[in-house]
Design a protein around this motif. Structure first.
Motif, PDB file in Angstrom:
ATOM      1  N   LYS A  89     -52.235 -40.502  33.923  1.00 44.49           N
ATOM      2  CA  LYS A  89     -51.614 -39.962  35.142  1.00 44.49           C
ATOM      3  C   LYS A  89     -51.194 -41.097  36.078  1.00 44.49           C
ATOM      4  N   THR A  93     -47.207 -41.914  37.085  1.00 46.89           N
ATOM      5  CA  THR A  93     -46.827 -41.715  38.489  1.00 46.89           C
ATOM      6  C   THR A  93     -46.571 -43.032  39.209  1.00 46.89           C
ATOM      7  N   ALA A 101     -41.546 -42.192  32.828  1.00 48.29           N
ATOM      8  CA  ALA A 101     -41.966 -40.888  33.330  1.00 48.29           C
ATOM      9  C   ALA A 101     -40.844 -39.862  33.181  1.00 48.29           C
ATOM     10  N   TRP A 104     -40.661 -39.038  29.462  1.00 49.26           N
ATOM     11  CA  TRP A 104     -41.864 -38.309  29.046  1.00 49.26           C
ATOM     12  C   TRP A 104     -41.802 -36.860  29.530  1.00 49.26           C
ATOM     13  N   SER A 105     -41.487 -36.666  30.797  1.00 53.00           N
ATOM     14  CA  SER A 105     -41.451 -35.309  31.343  1.00 53.00           C
ATOM     15  C   SER A 105     -40.312 -34.497  30.752  1.00 53.00           C
ATOM     16  N   ILE A 110     -40.583 -30.574  31.953  1.00 53.39           N
ATOM     17  CA  ILE A 110     -41.050 -30.491  33.334  1.00 53.39           C
ATOM     18  C   ILE A 110     -40.370 -31.586  34.150  1.00 53.39           C
ATOM     19  N   THR A 112     -40.585 -34.768  36.954  1.00 54.48           N
ATOM     20  CA  THR A 112     -41.542 -35.869  37.101  1.00 54.48           C
ATOM     21  C   THR A 112     -42.615 -35.563  38.140  1.00 54.48           C
ATOM     22  N   GLN A 114     -44.013 -32.856  38.554  1.00 53.93           N
ATOM     23  CA  GLN A 114     -44.955 -31.895  37.991  1.00 53.93           C
ATOM     24  C   GLN A 114     -45.909 -32.532  36.980  1.00 53.93           C
ATOM     25  N   ILE A 115     -45.736 -33.818  36.720  1.00 54.09           N
ATOM     26  CA  ILE A 115     -46.579 -34.498  35.722  1.00 54.09           C
ATOM     27  C   ILE A 115     -48.068 -34.420  36.069  1.00 54.09           C
ATOM     28  N   TYR A 118     -49.399 -30.934  35.412  1.00 54.60           N
ATOM     29  CA  TYR A 118     -49.346 -30.627  33.984  1.00 54.60           C
ATOM     30  C   TYR A 118     -50.504 -31.316  33.247  1.00 54.60           C
TER      31      TYR A 118
END
Length: 433
Positions: A89, A93, A101, A104-105, A110, A112, A114-115, A118
């Motif tokens: 995390k 972030t 990021a 990945w998201s 989703i 970023t 919301q990472i 999630y």
């Protein structure tokens, strides 16, 4: 004439590359990923200790498509966490890692921002089966998808429906395998040598559980006689244990629909086996089970079912029911006497409000600290287990029977599997865990 010649040329090329030009001749190229072997293009530097794989013997499966709530599908360990979710995390972030990021998201569908929420809903587990997934490397600023076969023992994060979401050691995002598990061509390369126990006929692809789960019932990979109840979104601090040797009677399934039979088996801590490469339709009628009703099996053992008919398109197609006001505890199905060592913990007063991880719309609050309650006596595979009612595992804690199955609101999207014919015949054999 020119068109015919062009078709013949294309067909010849397909036949030389894939072994045929007819329907169903295509094989799915899959890259093997062995436990402990670093990724060549990771999202996260594996030297930083994000995750740790384990040595696990691959277990056979009875049906190449298994849903995420299948009893014994995943394993766990009482050792320190196999996946540092907090570190992942922080990495995703960090403004310095924003390009990663974003990539990945995007794979997980989703935004970023919301990472963090999630990741809070993901749960670390160890694979007990060689598992097919759609993996993603990070190359040239983008997430590059490819089919891969993850060896048993690899640590991953799974979502609330039991689907693989990320590989722990490198942080690479994972999505469901979209091919036919019965037609794969596995490439062992780049240090990923063929491992002992690998069998092309015994791999599994995971489909989402019909409902979002509140907890996972795992098998301890270091002590298969011990089960581990792990609340969703926790990393092991709130685990409780149960005895996987406790016997569970096979219920009388004849005359039930496959969907209803599956729910009853899963709630009793038994896995559902079937023949063929596709899950039977939910409304297919069960004609027999092997072993028959009344046979006693331990947690996670397979019950092969034979079905006939069926027109719906998959085992997760059951229409949604009303949202419950709180988890409903199912009665124990085991024939063994219930444990009396500790009272059952209180149930939650409200259902979980988080959306499915495939399309989250809000971030749930962090898990509250657990109380000193004890695990519930029962016999399921998927547990309604709020962190507020779980208790951390201690070395002196006695084993209890498996926890009781409950689920939160049903999920119907993205889980349909078509059988292809109106009649499905399922073979009948049994296996051990």
């Amino acid at each position: 004439m020119i068109r015919r010649i062009a078709v013949l040329i294309v067909c010849a090329l397909v036949m030389s590359g894939l072994g045929g030009c007819g329907r169903g001749a295509h094989s799915f190229a899959v890259q093997a990923v062995a436990a402990g072997v670093p990724s060549l293009a990771p999202f996260f530097d594996e030297k930083q200790g994000l995750g740790q794989d384990a040595a696990v013997r691959s277990m056979p499966v009875r049906g190449s498509l298994q849903q995420g709530d299948t009893p014994g599908l995943y394993g766990g360990t009482k050792k320190p966490t196999v996946c540092d979710v907090a570190k992942l995390k922080r990495f995703l972030t960090d403004p310095a890692n924003r390009p990663k990021a974003v990539a990945w998201s995007g794979v997980l569908g989703i935004a970023t921002d919301q990472i963090p929420g999630y990741l809070d809903r993901l749960t670390p587990v160890l694979l007990r089966h060689d598992t097919l997934v759609q993996n993603h490397d990070y190359k040239e600023g983008k997430a590059t998808p490819y089919n891969s076969l993850l060896q048993a023992g690899i640590a991953i994060l799974v979502d609330e429906q039991g689907e693989p979401a990320a590989k722990c050691s490198c942080g690479n995002p994972l999505r469901p395998f979209k091919g036919d598990a019965s037609r794969i061509s596995v490439k062992f390369a780049d240090g990923n040598k063929k491992w002992n126990g690998y069998r092309a006929s015994s791999v599994v692809a995971v489909r989402p559980a019909p409902r979002r789960m509140e907890g996972l019932a795992l098998v301890d990979v270091d002590d298969p006689d011990t089960g581990i109840t792990r609340p969703v979104g926790t990393t092991g601090k709130h685990d409780t244990t149960f005895d996987t040797r406790q016997q569970h009677a096979v219920p009388d399934l004849a005359g039930m629909t496959f969907g209803a039979a599956r729910r009853q088996l899963v709630s009793g801590g038994l896995a559902v086996g079937y023949g063929g490469s596709a899950l039977p339709a939910d409304d297919a009628q069960v004609t027999a089970s092997d072993p028959p009703a009344g046979t006693e099996l331990r947690f996670g053992e397979y019950v092969m079912v034979s079905v006939a008919g069926g027109t719906s398109g998959g085992a997760a197609s059951t229409p949604p029911g009303p949202t419950p006001s709180g988890p409903t505890l199912a009665p124990p199905t085991s024939t063994a006497p219930p444990s009396t060592s500790a009272p059952a913990p209180p149930t939650s007063s409200s259902p979980p409000s988080s959306p499915p991880p495939s399309s989250p719309t809000s971030e749930p609050p962090s898990d509250p600290p657990p109380s000193s309650g004890s695990p519930t006596t029962g016999s399921p595979s998927v547990v309604s287990h709020s962190p507020s009612t779980s208790a951390p595992v201690t070395s002196s804690a006695p084993l209890t029977s498996a926890p009781v199955t409950t689920s939160s609101a049903p999920v119907t999207a993205g889980a349909s599997v078509t059988t292809g014919t109106p009649t499905t015949t399922v073979s009948a054999t049994t296996t051990e865990t």
